[in-house]
Design a protein around this motif. Structure first.
Motif, PDB file in Angstrom:
ATOM      1  N   HIS A  75      -4.295   9.369  -1.584  1.00  0.00           N
ATOM      2  CA  HIS A  75      -3.530   9.594  -2.805  1.00  0.00           C
ATOM      3  C   HIS A  75      -4.170   8.846  -3.954  1.00  0.00           C
ATOM      4  O   HIS A  75      -5.123   8.133  -3.798  1.00  0.00           O
ATOM      5  CB  HIS A  75      -2.098   9.084  -2.651  1.00  0.00           C
ATOM      6  CG  HIS A  75      -1.398   9.628  -1.460  1.00  0.00           C
ATOM      7  ND1 HIS A  75      -1.277   8.945  -0.287  1.00  0.00           N
ATOM      8  CD2 HIS A  75      -0.794  10.818  -1.251  1.00  0.00           C
ATOM      9  CE1 HIS A  75      -0.612   9.672   0.594  1.00  0.00           C
ATOM     10  NE2 HIS A  75      -0.317  10.799   0.035  1.00  0.00           N
TER      11      HIS A  75
ATOM     12  N   HIS B 247      -4.155   5.894  -6.994  1.00  0.00           N
ATOM     13  CA  HIS B 247      -3.965   4.465  -6.791  1.00  0.00           C
ATOM     14  C   HIS B 247      -3.703   3.772  -8.113  1.00  0.00           C
ATOM     15  O   HIS B 247      -4.098   4.225  -9.164  1.00  0.00           O
ATOM     16  CB  HIS B 247      -5.201   3.855  -6.135  1.00  0.00           C
ATOM     17  CG  HIS B 247      -6.446   4.039  -6.940  1.00  0.00           C
ATOM     18  ND1 HIS B 247      -7.155   5.214  -6.943  1.00  0.00           N
ATOM     19  CD2 HIS B 247      -7.090   3.200  -7.785  1.00  0.00           C
ATOM     20  CE1 HIS B 247      -8.191   5.088  -7.744  1.00  0.00           C
ATOM     21  NE2 HIS B 247      -8.173   3.889  -8.257  1.00  0.00           N
TER      22      HIS B 247
ATOM     23  N   ASP C 235       2.146   5.159  -4.038  1.00  0.00           N
ATOM     24  CA  ASP C 235       2.333   6.471  -4.640  1.00  0.00           C
ATOM     25  C   ASP C 235       3.421   7.283  -3.945  1.00  0.00           C
ATOM     26  O   ASP C 235       3.897   8.283  -4.481  1.00  0.00           O
ATOM     27  CB  ASP C 235       1.013   7.251  -4.604  1.00  0.00           C
ATOM     28  CG  ASP C 235       0.438   7.318  -3.205  1.00  0.00           C
ATOM     29  OD1 ASP C 235       0.190   6.240  -2.623  1.00  0.00           O
ATOM     30  OD2 ASP C 235       0.267   8.430  -2.683  1.00  0.00           O
TER      31      ASP C 235
ATOM     32  N   ASN D 182       0.824  -1.198   0.000  1.00  0.00           N
ATOM     33  CA  ASN D 182       0.000   0.000   0.000  1.00  0.00           C
ATOM     34  C   ASN D 182       0.869   1.263   0.000  1.00  0.00           C
ATOM     35  O   ASN D 182       2.069   1.199   0.222  1.00  0.00           O
ATOM     36  CB  ASN D 182      -0.912  -0.023   1.231  1.00  0.00           C
ATOM     37  CG  ASN D 182      -2.094   0.924   1.106  1.00  0.00           C
ATOM     38  OD1 ASN D 182      -2.530   1.252  -0.003  1.00  0.00           O
ATOM     39  ND2 ASN D 182      -2.615   1.365   2.234  1.00  0.00           N
ATOM     40  N   LYS D 183       0.237   2.403  -0.272  1.00  0.00           N
ATOM     41  CA  LYS D 183       0.918   3.706  -0.310  1.00  0.00           C
ATOM     42  C   LYS D 183       2.029   3.713  -1.356  1.00  0.00           C
ATOM     43  O   LYS D 183       3.072   4.333  -1.175  1.00  0.00           O
ATOM     44  CB  LYS D 183       1.461   4.064   1.070  1.00  0.00           C
ATOM     45  CG  LYS D 183       0.412   4.036   2.168  1.00  0.00           C
ATOM     46  CD  LYS D 183       0.984   4.435   3.510  1.00  0.00           C
ATOM     47  CE  LYS D 183      -0.052   4.273   4.603  1.00  0.00           C
ATOM     48  NZ  LYS D 183       0.468   4.641   5.928  1.00  0.00           N
TER      49      LYS D 183
ATOM     50  N   SER E  90      -2.612   2.115  -3.703  1.00  0.00           N
ATOM     51  CA  SER E  90      -2.632   3.215  -2.740  1.00  0.00           C
ATOM     52  C   SER E  90      -4.051   3.345  -2.224  1.00  0.00           C
ATOM     53  O   SER E  90      -5.008   2.935  -2.890  1.00  0.00           O
ATOM     54  CB  SER E  90      -2.204   4.531  -3.397  1.00  0.00           C
ATOM     55  OG  SER E  90      -0.832   4.506  -3.716  1.00  0.00           O
TER      56      SER E  90
END
Length: 357
Positions: free
Chosen positions: A262, A264, A185, A182-183, A213
């Motif tokens: 953010h 994705h 970005d 995840n995350k 994301s």
């Protein structure tokens, strides 16, 4: 024999994005009745309140059950199994159960609990999903807020081990059927590629590593893995073995994932049609090869087999392909129709050509 209800275990450290992932899943359940068991600890039901407010008719308050007596893997017999039995005993049981563990819980003891006689014939672990904070892991810290993790570790009176975060992370990866980075970005392209490659190398063979994301993943990717994880514990060993508990080791920290909003990674799907196939076994092997060579997440559909009145159903998660004859074609066209699902960037012409070969 009555079909077992599938359960998905979602694990990962505080702040990785578990709650956001589950909330997104509930909002896109497409009518599937999903019940949640949440290992709330220390923050008085924050995650439960977030999920109860998902706004979807399939996620009512009655479908969210909270365990607040500390780390879920330290209270399997006293807390988890009775709660699961309550769900299974309902007049209308759920279609799928999702279990969000506390951030410091090891998944292995929880998965082993599904071998208990009271529940083993009624429910199965569809898959273990480990959610990873891509930015934190790439920096070697595993969790974005280490102070919060340690605070929750100290606050859990039922916690009976002091396992380092690095070992807990290795255990979460070792038990996973799918790793969600995840995350993504927050990482550059080269960083993201290096991290997913590293995790793929550390995971068991065939485990899928998916980037996203905001915890945005299609429900078809998350659910329906068919892993029956409780029957394959030999491949999911805890990395560390110095604990005070024969059932497990882990720590507790909870999660009410403070997600960064953010963009994705997107996912795509398309249909491939072809004529009849000659050999079901050979075609299943062909499909598995195409999946391996192209990074396909899921493939499902049915095939027409020469000389057979029944259609052949195919379900593939990663390179594992399951097939069975389900029903006659009847008046419907005898054709092979496959749905391919993956992250954006699949080489559609190459996949179509390979499946039609």
């Amino acid at each position: 024999m009555k079909q077992k209800i599938p359960a998905t275990v979602v694990t990962g450290f505080l702040g990785a994005g578990k709650t956001t992932l589950i909330r997104n899943m509930l909002q896109n359940a497409n009518g599937k009745r999903i019940a949640l068991i949440i290992n709330e600890f220390g923050d008085l039901g924050v995650d439960g309140d977030i999920l109860k407010g998902c706004g979807d008719e399939t996620c009512t308050e009655d479908d969210v059950m909270e365990l607040s007596n500390g780390c879920i893997c330290c209270t399997v017999a006293e807390d988890f199994v009775p709660t699961l039995e309550k769900l299974l005993d309902r007049e209308t049981p759920p279609d799928h159960i999702v279990i969000e563990t506390s951030g410091l819980a090891l998944p292995q003891p929880l998965v082993r609990a599904f071998q208990w006689p009271e529940i083993s014939t009624r429910v199965t672990v569809d898959g273990v999903v480990t959610v990873v904070d891509g930015k934190a892991v790439s920096e070697g810290v595993f969790a974005s807020n280490l102070e919060a993790v340690e605070a929750q570790r100290k606050a859990d009176e039922n916690l009976d081990h002091e396992t380092p975060l690095s070992e807990l992370f290795e255990d979460q990866i070792a038990c996973a059927d799918m790793i969600v980075v995840n995350k993504i970005d927050l990482l550059g392209e080269d960083e993201a590629t290096a991290l997913t490659g590293k995790l793929s190398g550390e995971a068991r063979k065939g485990v899928q590593v998916v980037k996203t994301s905001m915890g945005l993943l299609p429900i078809e990717v998350l659910l329906g893995q068919g892993a029956a994880a409780e029957t394959s514990m030999e491949g999911r060993h805890e990395v560390h073995h110095h604990h005070h508990h024969d059932d497990d080791d882990h720590d507790d920290d909870h999660h009410h994932d403070h997600e960064h909003e953010h963009g994705h990674d997107e996912f795509e799907s398309f249909v491939v049609e072809r004529g009849e196939i000659a050999d079901p076994k050979a075609f299943a092997e062909q499909v598995a090869d195409v999946i391996r060579q192209n990074g396909i997440l899921r493939l499902k559909g049915f095939a027409a087999v020469e000389g057979k009145p029944m259609r052949l159903t195919l379900q593939a998660v990663g390179p594992r392909v399951d097939t069975y004859f389900d029903q006659p074609f009847g008046a419907n066209p005898r054709q092979t129709r496959l749905v391919v699902i993956g992250q954006t960037g699949l080489d559609r012409p190459a996949i179509e050509a390979a499946l039609r070969a």
